[in-house]
Design a protein around this motif. Sequence first.
Motif, PDB file in Angstrom:
ATOM      1  N   VAL A 535       0.630   3.000  -1.385  1.00  0.00           N
ATOM      2  CA  VAL A 535      -0.691   3.612  -1.724  1.00  0.00           C
ATOM      3  C   VAL A 535      -1.801   2.661  -1.167  1.00  0.00           C
ATOM      4  O   VAL A 535      -1.683   1.657  -1.247  1.00  0.00           O
ATOM      5  N   THR A 539      -5.175   6.923  -0.480  1.00  0.00           N
ATOM      6  CA  THR A 539      -4.244   7.671  -1.764  1.00  0.00           C
ATOM      7  C   THR A 539      -5.504   7.583  -2.826  1.00  0.00           C
ATOM      8  O   THR A 539      -5.459   8.576  -3.695  1.00  0.00           O
ATOM      9  N   VAL A 545      -0.099   9.927  -0.489  1.00  0.00           N
ATOM     10  CA  VAL A 545       0.668   8.682  -0.307  1.00  0.00           C
ATOM     11  C   VAL A 545       1.000   8.466   1.012  1.00  0.00           C
ATOM     12  O   VAL A 545       1.084   9.447   1.760  1.00  0.00           O
ATOM     13  N   TRP A 582      -2.963   6.550 -11.665  1.00  0.00           N
ATOM     14  CA  TRP A 582      -1.638   6.741 -10.875  1.00  0.00           C
ATOM     15  C   TRP A 582      -0.461   6.934 -11.609  1.00  0.00           C
ATOM     16  O   TRP A 582      -0.252   6.251 -12.551  1.00  0.00           O
TER      17      TRP A 582
END
Length: 689
Positions: A535, A539, A545, A582
């Motif tokens: 990441v 990202t 990614v 995330w």
Amino acid sequence: MTTIDDQRLISISGIAELTGLKMPTVSNWRRREDTFPKRVAGSDARPLFSLAEVKDWIVKTGKNVQFKERSAALSLTDLLRAKYSADKYHFVLFPLLALARWTQENNKHSYAETSGKNFVALVKHSIASMSESHPLVADALNQLLTEAESHGTGVLLANTFDKIIDLGNFGQLAEDLTDLIQKTSWKIGGEHLSKPEFSDFLIALLPPGGNDFADFGSGYGQNLSAAARHKPNWSLTGMEINIQANRLAACFLYVNEVEAELISKDLLRAPLEESFDRITFHAPFGLRLTDENLQASAWPFGKPPRTNADTAWPQIAYRSLGHDGVAVVVTATSVLARSGATRDILKRMVSQGAIEAIISLPEKTQANTSLPVSVIVIRKDSTPAEVLMIDVSQLELVTGQNQPGADSASAYAKAISSLEAWRQSGTADHEVSIAVPVAELLAPDAVLLPQRWLLSTGGPADSKHLIENVNATHTALLRTAQKQPEVPAPMPLSEASGVIHHRAVTEIGEVIRGDFYTPKNSANDADTSLKIQVVTMRTVRDGLVEERQANATTNMKKSPVRTQPGDILIATTGTRINACVWDEGGQAVDKNVSIVRGLGSAWDPHFVAFQLTAENNQAMLTGITIKRVDAKQLVIAQLPLEDQRVLGQTFRKFAAVSDTARQTAAMADEHLAALLDAVSSGAVSLAQS
């Protein structure tokens, strides 16, 4: 006893390179540790240290670093730092390399014991020996000796010479030094240098045959050296206005065992009487002309504009060619699109068959400018019906350190093969080239930019691809626009009755900084085959990614930072702080990304992520060119959990609308570009209903 290596000096940046650390780390050593070696030369702002003392201190203090080997070229410059500025290194080292070759050839090493007196005798003997056979080398050595006697640097030069003799391989040392000049900010030299691969490219554009080769504006001799490698039967001549550059070129060529006649000449004031079969001309861009310059020469295609000499150089090259001769002239690409006298001169050259091909190259192919350049291929006594237009300026490939850019080597190879194929068979490689009829190039609105003519090179397959591209972008545009058909309803808001309290992010969770990085040499790591999901700043911005190369350095880390579901990622891109929640675990985290985790049950992660990007936190950014922020200094407004959840959900809805709007705009731009290209190239037309 003091050895030569004891005299080598090194700067803060040199120590950083030696140890593989960053300059601030080395500066902190110097500032915080009393035992760090004292500077022995330079100034407080630009200190120089004894290399031997620095190495000894690092070993004694047990610093966990491994020394990188200094290159032979850098080891020589380390010796000169105390007495010579960086822009003088090549004025010292090139003559010393020439002296080393002469010493080796004449078995005079007994003169060269480390003694100022013996060294001076050796130099004087070499000057007398080479005054007739290599007068410019003798001049360079005489100038070096005179300056050494006036500045008392004879012993230093003798010690540096001894080091050169020990290193051997003088030709490679000369090549490494020219490479070093290009890669540093030395003030003198850039205008006299070509990158080695560019010199090879220019020589490769010249067709087989011919006996006499001249390099106009020969600088330090890179083109002459390339010609000697690729065309060993040519008789070589270099023309250069700068006598100092000619002296260094003579040393460079002598060390590399290249025989060439070097002439100090102003081609604008003293036209040549002799002619050559093959010529390269890498002239300065945008040089202003004087009345004397304009009157001194007969211009076969018209008098150049007084404001610049860019159309003077092709004409000088043309009139200096022998029968069926060929020249390649480097010019700024912008020259090909100019109007007025510049365009008139170039069109006269086209109409009279003087231009065989024009090649547009990528940016950053030059040692002294990032501007894109083009090469005009000129042929004498030819009447071609077409001019080959080659455009390799947009060959976008990934070069070192994952940075997008134009791969010069691939561009050169493509241009060379296209020109060779056209010369041999008359066929153009439609991917990068097209043969344009002279009549079309002489049209009133025609320009000589290859990019302009490559728009219309496509065949049926290219037309089909363009149509498919237009249709695909149109479909994607509609699909993206439909993702968020409605803007979220306004939220019920009222005036706050009290002061909103803020909490430092370190009080509500743990802040962790990523530690993954890709070392500079990873692209050349032959033992590496593992790819790692990482990441990165990208990202955080767009959710994509990246796949990075893993190597021994990465795999040796004891506890690399990995993502966990629910982490908040923070990164600065451009001039803004970005953050996102995330949901995936297990990815490595780039060193430019920070993580907030462990919020507990009192905080909504989406509310926190958006709050991290609020203007009060954006104000914490520091830096002028590159903006950075310490994530630990950011704060969050403290609200009841239920309010956080409502606001977090609303923020996400508005962010989705914003993302869709950006995607729609991007797709609209792509659709417009595809449609314009399809129409401009003649690949599509409106279907009749």
